[in-house]
Scaffold this active site. Sequence first.
Site, mmCIF file in Angstrom:
data_model
loop_
_atom_site.group_PDB
_atom_site.id
_atom_site.type_symbol
_atom_site.label_atom_id
_atom_site.label_comp_id
_atom_site.label_asym_id
_atom_site.label_seq_id
_atom_site.Cartn_x
_atom_site.Cartn_y
_atom_site.Cartn_z
ATOM 1 C CB CYS A 41 -57.405 -54.747 53.202
ATOM 2 S SG CYS A 41 -57.573 -52.788 52.576
ATOM 3 C CB SER A 49 -56.856 -52.336 48.466
ATOM 4 O OG SER A 49 -57.530 -51.222 49.418
ATOM 5 C CG HIS A 74 -61.027 -51.889 45.003
ATOM 6 N ND1 HIS A 74 -62.111 -51.942 44.715
ATOM 7 C CD2 HIS A 74 -60.191 -50.949 46.086
ATOM 8 C CE1 HIS A 74 -62.577 -51.196 45.724
ATOM 9 N NE2 HIS A 74 -61.475 -51.258 46.784
ATOM 10 C CG HIS A 125 -52.251 -54.964 51.513
ATOM 11 N ND1 HIS A 125 -53.590 -55.450 50.436
ATOM 12 C CD2 HIS A 125 -53.171 -53.738 51.758
ATOM 13 C CE1 HIS A 125 -54.945 -54.841 51.169
ATOM 14 N NE2 HIS A 125 -54.562 -53.129 51.496
ATOM 15 C CB CYS A 144 -53.520 -52.225 54.778
ATOM 16 S SG CYS A 144 -54.459 -50.794 53.953
HETATM 17 P P1 PAD Z 1 -64.949 -51.882 52.910
HETATM 18 O O1 PAD Z 1 -65.722 -52.144 52.518
HETATM 19 O O2 PAD Z 1 -65.390 -52.183 54.971
HETATM 20 O O3 PAD Z 1 -66.515 -50.674 53.648
HETATM 21 C C1 PAD Z 1 -66.777 -49.466 52.581
HETATM 22 C C2 PAD Z 1 -68.188 -48.569 53.205
HETATM 23 O O4 PAD Z 1 -68.720 -48.104 52.428
HETATM 24 C C3 PAD Z 1 -69.241 -50.097 53.637
HETATM 25 O O5 PAD Z 1 -69.442 -49.545 55.006
HETATM 26 C C4 PAD Z 1 -69.970 -50.004 52.458
HETATM 27 O O6 PAD Z 1 -71.597 -50.489 52.651
HETATM 28 C C5 PAD Z 1 -69.871 -48.456 52.532
HETATM 29 N N1 PAD Z 1 -70.985 -47.956 51.850
HETATM 30 C C6 PAD Z 1 -70.818 -48.142 50.282
HETATM 31 N N2 PAD Z 1 -71.272 -47.641 49.117
HETATM 32 C C7 PAD Z 1 -71.618 -46.201 49.568
HETATM 33 C C8 PAD Z 1 -72.355 -45.217 49.663
HETATM 34 N N3 PAD Z 1 -72.977 -45.024 48.319
HETATM 35 N N4 PAD Z 1 -72.902 -44.252 50.609
HETATM 36 C C9 PAD Z 1 -72.118 -44.318 51.929
HETATM 37 N N5 PAD Z 1 -71.211 -45.772 52.282
HETATM 38 C C10 PAD Z 1 -70.879 -46.523 51.156
HETATM 39 O O7 PAD Z 1 -63.742 -51.106 52.828
HETATM 40 P P2 PAD Z 1 -62.718 -50.771 53.448
HETATM 41 O O8 PAD Z 1 -62.857 -50.176 54.630
HETATM 42 O O9 PAD Z 1 -61.508 -51.611 54.025
HETATM 43 O O10 PAD Z 1 -62.189 -49.889 52.791
HETATM 44 C C11 PAD Z 1 -62.266 -48.531 52.431
HETATM 45 C C12 PAD Z 1 -61.969 -48.550 51.148
HETATM 46 O O11 PAD Z 1 -60.310 -47.489 51.020
HETATM 47 C C13 PAD Z 1 -61.804 -48.929 50.037
HETATM 48 O O12 PAD Z 1 -61.579 -48.388 48.464
HETATM 49 C C14 PAD Z 1 -60.450 -49.460 49.824
HETATM 50 O O13 PAD Z 1 -59.752 -50.088 48.703
HETATM 51 C C15 PAD Z 1 -59.680 -47.917 49.808
HETATM 52 C C16 PAD Z 1 -58.769 -48.247 50.842
HETATM 53 N N6 PAD Z 1 -57.373 -47.360 50.280
HETATM 54 C C17 PAD Z 1 -56.017 -47.339 51.222
HETATM 55 C C18 PAD Z 1 -55.610 -46.347 50.928
HETATM 56 O O14 PAD Z 1 -53.810 -46.390 51.453
HETATM 57 N N7 PAD Z 1 -56.004 -44.991 50.573
HETATM 58 C C19 PAD Z 1 -55.823 -48.544 51.916
HETATM 59 C C20 PAD Z 1 -56.838 -49.638 51.846
HETATM 60 C C21 PAD Z 1 -57.680 -49.509 51.656
HETATM 61 ZN ZN ZN Z 2 -55.232 -52.298 52.704
#
Ligand code: PAD
Ligand code: ZN
Length: 341
Positions: free
Chosen positions: A13, A15, A18, A34, A141
Amino acid sequence: MSTAGKMVATGLCRSDDHVVSGNFVTPLPVILGHEAAGIVESIGEGVTTVKPGDKVIPLFVPQCGKCSACKHPEGNFCLKNDLVMPRGTMQDGTSRFTCRGKTINHYIGTSTFSQYTVVDEISVAKIDAASPLEKVCLIGCGFTTGYGSAVKVAKVTPGSTCAVFGLGGVGLSVIMGCKVAGAARIIGVDINKGKFEKAKEVGATECISPQDFKKPIHEVLKEMTNGGVDFSFEVVGLLDTMVAALLCCQDAYGVSVIVGLPPGSQNLSMNPMLLLSGRTWKGATFGGFKSKDSVPKLVADFMAKKFSLDPLITQVLPFEKINEGYEMLRSGKSIRTILTF
Ligand code: PAD
Ligand code: ZN
Ligand code: ZN
């Protein structure tokens, strides 16, 4: 109240990345990971909800069942979480990992990038013994976070219009949730057009790239939707897209949900008029689901074929290839890589 388990599969993931980039600060050195599934090896004194041999999913948001968040019908952000002020330990303040005699920290109560891990009982859920762990690990997740953000946090309504910023594993799961909830129009937004095909496969009705327009993307979306979308989701983790997602939802009744993890210690400023007109701005972790209660139910729904996880899985690699997997994520070439042990 600890549980030791053998990892079988873990997803990669964003995260965890990050932490590597410094956006999410947790005590180092640390074992990350995770989004996983495994099998219980042994249990500590007093543990009653899992036993050796059980298939389980670790929970990065625990559910103690006793705190104010756990007791509230809508709350899921258990006060025993290790996300807000990470200590990098078990609940009792200790670590169960060492490397060459040196203590290694835990990560958000899970630490799944390891052949074996130890978690608290409130940080693990027993799941169906027949479930394929190399798929249902995503319920730990990415899938749950995205899907719940649509069905549980935003409460997407039938016939509505939705915009999803970020089409990674979590964003695609938001789209799946919007579709299940009966959204009529789901607009995917990503700067990587390579993500569009998959987004359409899981339910996006159209996809746009902000780089194709001179106007700000929220204005484009407002024009496309006669004044704004009903529901918008930020699933990137950038302050700019959080604001754009808020702005693109309808002034009087739009709901915008922050899902992406914001860059550490940065703040947003916004004009309160954006909310005084009637918008709702929300956010949630793990899709608003109470983890220990919901994960077994979501696995049961998966087993009943209510949703598929296959579209999220780009590749399955052996654990040793973890860096290759992250390289694919960073370069935008993969949705989810699953590592098996
Ligand atoms: P990922 O990196 O697979 O997807 C992110 C997407 O965003 C990619 O397709 C990028 O091309 C796109 N992107 C980047 N910049 C831009 C922009 N300016 N405009 C539009 N699109 C853009 O990540 P993911 O899907 O694994 O996770 C996404 C986010 O969610 C990430 O910040 C992660 O830390 C967070 C997350 N939050 C939780 C929660 O519980 N809130 C859980 C898991 C992940
Ligand atoms: Zn996650
Ligand atoms: Zn709690």
